[in-house]
Design a protein around this motif. Structure first.
Motif, PDB file in Angstrom:
ATOM      1  N   VAL A 107      30.571  38.476  36.192  1.00 54.18           N
ATOM      2  CA  VAL A 107      30.979  37.142  36.307  1.00 54.18           C
ATOM      3  C   VAL A 107      32.483  36.869  36.006  1.00 54.18           C
ATOM      4  CG1 VAL A 107      30.866  34.649  35.489  1.00 54.18           C
ATOM      5  CG2 VAL A 107      28.687  36.287  36.240  1.00 54.18           C
ATOM      6  N   GLN A 108      32.972  37.494  34.861  1.00 56.49           N
ATOM      7  CA  GLN A 108      34.226  37.531  34.322  1.00 56.49           C
ATOM      8  C   GLN A 108      35.134  38.230  35.455  1.00 56.49           C
ATOM      9  OE1 GLN A 108      34.652  39.012  30.367  1.00 56.49           O
ATOM     10  NE2 GLN A 108      36.636  37.941  30.042  1.00 56.49           N
ATOM     11  N   ARG A 109      34.601  39.472  35.915  1.00 52.11           N
ATOM     12  CA  ARG A 109      35.506  40.211  36.835  1.00 52.11           C
ATOM     13  C   ARG A 109      35.572  39.372  38.308  1.00 52.11           C
ATOM     14  NH1 ARG A 109      33.244  45.643  37.405  1.00 52.11           N
ATOM     15  NH2 ARG A 109      34.410  46.139  35.549  1.00 52.11           N
ATOM     16  N   ALA A 110      34.406  38.633  38.763  1.00 55.73           N
ATOM     17  CA  ALA A 110      34.468  37.990  39.870  1.00 55.73           C
ATOM     18  C   ALA A 110      35.424  36.771  39.593  1.00 55.73           C
ATOM     19  CB  ALA A 110      33.099  37.508  40.334  1.00 55.73           C
ATOM     20  N   ARG A 111      35.326  36.241  38.608  1.00 55.63           N
ATOM     21  CA  ARG A 111      36.404  34.927  38.474  1.00 55.63           C
ATOM     22  C   ARG A 111      37.709  35.315  38.630  1.00 55.63           C
ATOM     23  NH1 ARG A 111      34.200  30.953  33.796  1.00 55.63           N
ATOM     24  NH2 ARG A 111      36.181  30.294  34.140  1.00 55.63           N
ATOM     25  N   GLN A 112      38.103  36.630  37.848  1.00 57.18           N
ATOM     26  CA  GLN A 112      39.490  36.996  37.784  1.00 57.18           C
ATOM     27  C   GLN A 112      39.774  37.335  39.436  1.00 57.18           C
ATOM     28  OE1 GLN A 112      41.605  37.007  35.350  1.00 57.18           O
ATOM     29  NE2 GLN A 112      43.128  37.842  36.833  1.00 57.18           N
ATOM     30  N   ALA A 113      38.914  38.000  40.053  1.00 58.68           N
ATOM     31  CA  ALA A 113      39.380  38.454  41.438  1.00 58.68           C
ATOM     32  C   ALA A 113      39.444  37.408  42.261  1.00 58.68           C
ATOM     33  CB  ALA A 113      37.998  39.377  42.133  1.00 58.68           C
ATOM     34  N   TYR A 114      38.708  36.037  42.094  1.00 56.20           N
ATOM     35  CA  TYR A 114      39.000  35.073  42.675  1.00 56.20           C
ATOM     36  C   TYR A 114      40.357  34.259  42.484  1.00 56.20           C
ATOM     37  CZ  TYR A 114      38.096  30.419  44.839  1.00 56.20           C
ATOM     38  OH  TYR A 114      38.181  29.058  45.207  1.00 56.20           O
ATOM     39  N   CYS A 115      40.682  34.415  41.169  1.00 57.87           N
ATOM     40  CA  CYS A 115      41.843  33.975  40.937  1.00 57.87           C
ATOM     41  C   CYS A 115      43.065  34.619  41.372  1.00 57.87           C
ATOM     42  CB  CYS A 115      42.070  33.589  39.337  1.00 57.87           C
ATOM     43  SG  CYS A 115      41.206  32.465  38.744  1.00 57.87           S
ATOM     44  N   ASP A 116      43.064  36.144  41.467  1.00 58.06           N
ATOM     45  CA  ASP A 116      43.869  37.022  42.018  1.00 58.06           C
ATOM     46  C   ASP A 116      44.153  36.646  43.653  1.00 58.06           C
ATOM     47  OD1 ASP A 116      44.419  37.980  39.443  1.00 58.06           O
ATOM     48  OD2 ASP A 116      43.269  39.894  39.877  1.00 58.06           O
ATOM     49  N   THR A 117      42.842  36.401  44.330  1.00 62.07           N
ATOM     50  CA  THR A 117      42.958  36.098  45.585  1.00 62.07           C
ATOM     51  C   THR A 117      43.647  35.171  45.833  1.00 62.07           C
ATOM     52  OG1 THR A 117      41.180  37.308  45.860  1.00 62.07           O
ATOM     53  CG2 THR A 117      41.697  35.957  47.599  1.00 62.07           C
ATOM     54  N   ILE A 118      43.486  33.906  45.297  1.00 63.69           N
ATOM     55  CA  ILE A 118      44.274  32.662  45.594  1.00 63.69           C
ATOM     56  C   ILE A 118      45.697  32.802  45.225  1.00 63.69           C
ATOM     57  CG2 ILE A 118      44.473  30.263  44.841  1.00 63.69           C
ATOM     58  CD1 ILE A 118      42.080  30.643  46.217  1.00 63.69           C
ATOM     59  N   ASP A 119      46.017  33.535  44.156  1.00 57.94           N
ATOM     60  CA  ASP A 119      47.540  33.779  43.845  1.00 57.94           C
ATOM     61  C   ASP A 119      48.309  34.488  45.038  1.00 57.94           C
ATOM     62  OD1 ASP A 119      47.519  32.510  41.353  1.00 57.94           O
ATOM     63  OD2 ASP A 119      46.840  34.324  40.184  1.00 57.94           O
ATOM     64  N   PHE A 120      47.245  35.567  45.330  1.00 53.37           N
ATOM     65  CA  PHE A 120      47.852  36.546  46.523  1.00 53.37           C
ATOM     66  C   PHE A 120      48.238  35.510  47.767  1.00 53.37           C
ATOM     67  CE2 PHE A 120      47.494  39.093  50.192  1.00 53.37           C
ATOM     68  CZ  PHE A 120      48.616  39.957  49.971  1.00 53.37           C
ATOM     69  N   VAL A 121      47.262  34.942  48.291  1.00 52.47           N
ATOM     70  CA  VAL A 121      47.306  33.783  49.388  1.00 52.47           C
ATOM     71  C   VAL A 121      48.535  32.851  49.077  1.00 52.47           C
ATOM     72  CG1 VAL A 121      46.304  31.977  50.654  1.00 52.47           C
ATOM     73  CG2 VAL A 121      45.032  34.340  49.912  1.00 52.47           C
ATOM     74  N   VAL A 122      48.646  32.389  48.000  1.00 54.16           N
ATOM     75  CA  VAL A 122      49.723  31.428  47.926  1.00 54.16           C
ATOM     76  C   VAL A 122      51.091  32.110  47.951  1.00 54.16           C
ATOM     77  CG1 VAL A 122      50.597  29.515  46.080  1.00 54.16           C
ATOM     78  CG2 VAL A 122      48.272  29.714  46.551  1.00 54.16           C
ATOM     79  N   SER A 123      51.092  33.187  47.411  1.00 57.35           N
ATOM     80  CA  SER A 123      52.231  33.975  47.224  1.00 57.35           C
ATOM     81  C   SER A 123      52.980  34.157  48.589  1.00 57.35           C
ATOM     82  CB  SER A 123      52.283  35.122  46.465  1.00 57.35           C
ATOM     83  OG  SER A 123      51.583  36.241  47.089  1.00 57.35           O
TER      84      SER A 123
END
Length: 160
Positions: free
Chosen positions: A68-84
């Motif tokens: 769950v912690q890894r999935a949350r981190q992956a989700y946040c990283d994906t959003i950060d990448f898309v926004v960047s």
């Protein structure tokens, strides 16, 4: 070969992208609560069941805490990448309005964050472009379903 980009309903797209950004903000602000293993014996009546089934609550808890912690981190990283990957104005708009505090409103962003300030209509155009790009990117990553966002035939005829 011509690449056709889908026509999306603006309001449905905005709702879906805002929901994804709200989930991001929740993941970033609320700490993950790890589960703990219950090590005390429970003295409840147990009826005879399958004898070849074993339970390992320690392993289940450890797997949950990591996954769950890894999935949350992956989700946040994906959003950060898309926004960047957005243009500079779109990136500023999304970060300041949706990824930081809860109490930031549109008028604060277009009057005080943008330098020079932009009109409400220009702000809406920038936001619409950003949400369209983000919807396409998030749908490629499986975070948004594009089916409900597609503009219907009646809506396309209305648009022109």
């Amino acid at each position: 070969m011509e690449l056709m980009l889908p026509e999306l309903d603006r309001r449905k797209t905005q709702t879906a992208v805002e929901a994804a950004l709200e989930k991001y903000r929740i993941y970033k602000t609320i700490a993950f609560e790890e589960r703990e293993v219950m090590v005390t014996a429970s003295y409840t009546e147990r009826f005879h069941g399958a004898t070849n089934v074993t339970g390992d609550s320690t392993a289940r808890t450890a797997i949950y805490n990591v996954d769950v912690q890894r999935a949350r981190q992956a989700y946040c990283d994906t959003i950060d990448f898309v926004v960047s990957r957005l243009s500079e104005k779109e990136r500023v708009l999304v970060r300041e309005r949706y990824l930081k505090d809860d109490d930031v409103f549109d008028y604060k962003v277009y009057n005080h964050v943008f330098d020079p300030p932009v009109s409400k209509d220009t702000y809406t155009k920038i936001r619409t472009r950003a949400f369209y790009k983000m919807a396409l990117a998030l749908s490629d990553r499986g975070l948004i379903n594009m089916e409900p966002l597609s503009a219907s035939r009646k809506e396309r005829q209305k648009l022109g």
